[in-house]
Structure formats: C-alpha cells, structure tokens
Design a protein around this motif. Structure first.
Motif, PDB file in Angstrom:
ATOM      1  N   ARG A 156      32.049 -26.347  22.329  1.00 49.68           N
ATOM      2  CA  ARG A 156      33.092 -25.719  21.216  1.00 49.68           C
ATOM      3  C   ARG A 156      34.198 -26.729  20.914  1.00 49.68           C
ATOM      4  O   ARG A 156      34.469 -26.595  19.679  1.00 49.68           O
ATOM      5  CB  ARG A 156      33.611 -24.252  21.686  1.00 49.68           C
ATOM      6  CG  ARG A 156      32.168 -23.339  22.031  1.00 49.68           C
ATOM      7  CD  ARG A 156      31.227 -22.823  20.765  1.00 49.68           C
ATOM      8  NE  ARG A 156      32.203 -22.506  19.786  1.00 49.68           N
ATOM      9  CZ  ARG A 156      31.593 -23.234  18.200  1.00 49.68           C
ATOM     10  NH1 ARG A 156      30.493 -24.026  18.363  1.00 49.68           N
ATOM     11  NH2 ARG A 156      32.238 -23.144  17.315  1.00 49.68           N
ATOM     12  N   LEU A 157      34.806 -26.813  21.987  1.00 50.05           N
ATOM     13  CA  LEU A 157      36.097 -27.738  21.695  1.00 50.05           C
ATOM     14  C   LEU A 157      35.810 -29.201  20.916  1.00 50.05           C
ATOM     15  O   LEU A 157      36.687 -29.407  19.971  1.00 50.05           O
ATOM     16  CB  LEU A 157      36.821 -28.179  22.891  1.00 50.05           C
ATOM     17  CG  LEU A 157      38.080 -28.891  23.056  1.00 50.05           C
ATOM     18  CD1 LEU A 157      39.118 -27.885  22.079  1.00 50.05           C
ATOM     19  CD2 LEU A 157      38.569 -29.214  24.019  1.00 50.05           C
TER      20      LEU A 157
ATOM     21  N   PHE B 126      40.568 -22.370  17.708  1.00 43.33           N
ATOM     22  CA  PHE B 126      39.608 -22.136  18.697  1.00 43.33           C
ATOM     23  C   PHE B 126      39.647 -20.925  19.930  1.00 43.33           C
ATOM     24  O   PHE B 126      38.576 -20.469  20.040  1.00 43.33           O
ATOM     25  CB  PHE B 126      40.215 -23.415  20.020  1.00 43.33           C
ATOM     26  CG  PHE B 126      39.253 -23.584  21.006  1.00 43.33           C
ATOM     27  CD1 PHE B 126      38.071 -23.799  20.911  1.00 43.33           C
ATOM     28  CD2 PHE B 126      39.940 -23.455  22.338  1.00 43.33           C
ATOM     29  CE1 PHE B 126      37.240 -24.110  22.229  1.00 43.33           C
ATOM     30  CE2 PHE B 126      39.157 -23.667  23.450  1.00 43.33           C
ATOM     31  CZ  PHE B 126      37.813 -23.991  23.296  1.00 43.33           C
TER      32      PHE B 126
ATOM     33  N   ALA C 211      45.149 -25.306  15.706  1.00 45.59           N
ATOM     34  CA  ALA C 211      43.794 -25.663  16.151  1.00 45.59           C
ATOM     35  C   ALA C 211      43.595 -24.517  17.241  1.00 45.59           C
ATOM     36  O   ALA C 211      42.529 -24.226  17.765  1.00 45.59           O
ATOM     37  CB  ALA C 211      43.714 -27.034  16.675  1.00 45.59           C
TER      38      ALA C 211
ATOM     39  N   TYR D  11      36.349 -28.966  17.461  1.00 46.73           N
ATOM     40  CA  TYR D  11      37.375 -29.138  16.943  1.00 46.73           C
ATOM     41  C   TYR D  11      38.238 -30.360  16.908  1.00 46.73           C
ATOM     42  O   TYR D  11      39.522 -30.637  16.546  1.00 46.73           O
ATOM     43  CB  TYR D  11      38.473 -28.091  17.478  1.00 46.73           C
ATOM     44  CG  TYR D  11      38.055 -26.465  17.180  1.00 46.73           C
ATOM     45  CD1 TYR D  11      38.762 -25.970  16.367  1.00 46.73           C
ATOM     46  CD2 TYR D  11      36.920 -25.961  17.825  1.00 46.73           C
ATOM     47  CE1 TYR D  11      38.623 -24.756  15.855  1.00 46.73           C
ATOM     48  CE2 TYR D  11      36.714 -24.620  17.383  1.00 46.73           C
ATOM     49  CZ  TYR D  11      37.325 -23.924  16.435  1.00 46.73           C
ATOM     50  OH  TYR D  11      37.034 -22.610  16.087  1.00 46.73           O
TER      51      TYR D  11
ATOM     52  N   ASP E 145      37.430 -18.293  17.666  1.00 50.17           N
ATOM     53  CA  ASP E 145      36.222 -18.592  17.566  1.00 50.17           C
ATOM     54  C   ASP E 145      35.598 -18.584  18.957  1.00 50.17           C
ATOM     55  O   ASP E 145      34.547 -17.785  18.926  1.00 50.17           O
ATOM     56  CB  ASP E 145      35.964 -20.224  17.497  1.00 50.17           C
ATOM     57  CG  ASP E 145      34.644 -20.701  17.316  1.00 50.17           C
ATOM     58  OD1 ASP E 145      33.708 -20.090  17.064  1.00 50.17           O
ATOM     59  OD2 ASP E 145      34.522 -21.998  17.838  1.00 50.17           O
TER      60      ASP E 145
ATOM     61  N   LEU F 157      45.492 -31.191  20.284  1.00 43.10           N
ATOM     62  CA  LEU F 157      45.549 -29.999  19.543  1.00 43.10           C
ATOM     63  C   LEU F 157      46.878 -29.435  19.188  1.00 43.10           C
ATOM     64  O   LEU F 157      47.695 -29.299  20.158  1.00 43.10           O
ATOM     65  CB  LEU F 157      44.839 -28.898  20.499  1.00 43.10           C
ATOM     66  CG  LEU F 157      43.292 -29.136  20.915  1.00 43.10           C
ATOM     67  CD1 LEU F 157      42.993 -28.441  21.771  1.00 43.10           C
ATOM     68  CD2 LEU F 157      42.749 -28.921  19.609  1.00 43.10           C
TER      69      LEU F 157
END
Length: 99
Positions: free
Chosen positions: A21-22, A52, A48, A25, A55, A44
C-alpha cells in the motif's frame, strides 16, 4: 471490511500488505519499501500520511488515526499496532486486559 488472502490480525502478514500500500504513495521510489525504515525518511508529508491512513482505514474497515502512523513510524511497528487493534475488535486478542 475487505476480504484478504491473509489474516490482517497477524502482524507479519499485515506488514507485507502495508508495504504494498505504501509503495503506491511513493511512485518515484527506486528501492523496495523497508518495513523497518522510519516512514519520515521516505519524505511522506502530512497530506500523504492522512491519505495513506484513510486508504488503510477504508480497506481494513477500522479507524486509523493518522497520528498512529507518526506514533508507530515504521511499517513493522504500524503493522503490530493495527493487527492488535483488529484482533481486539474481532475479540481474538489473547493478551490479558487491564482490570
């Protein structure tokens, strides 16, 4: 809550998913996300981090405070925290509870 091909209450399994997932980004990252590296080192910003967290919250179906990402600043530590929260919510947390 999304159905997963892994158990999100198991930190090691959740960690791998969080790494994936990260990475979404960090499109300009030329290396794999290190689950033990401080997230701040990836550059980040607060926007962000909020995105994140939202999400992850949406996909896990549990509240994820963006502050938790700063409180648990590596993917490994965040996975431990979130897995514990998910286990507690599912009633599978076997650790003794405070009286």
């Amino acid at each position: 809550m999304t159905t997963f091909a892994f158990d999100p209450t198991v930190p090691a399994q959740l960690e791998g998913w969080l790494v994936e997932r990260l990475a979404e980004y960090l499109p300009d990252l030329s290396e794999a996300v290190d689950p033990h590296r401080d997230l701040g080192e990836y550059g980040l910003d607060s926007i962000a981090v909020v995105a994140f967290a939202a999400d992850v919250e949406e996909r896990l179906g549990t509240a994820v405070d963006p502050g938790a990402i700063w409180d648990h600043p590596t993917i490994a530590r965040l996975a431990e925290h979130l897995a514990s929260e998910l286990a507690a919510a599912a009633g599978t947390d076997e650790r003794p509870q405070a009286a």
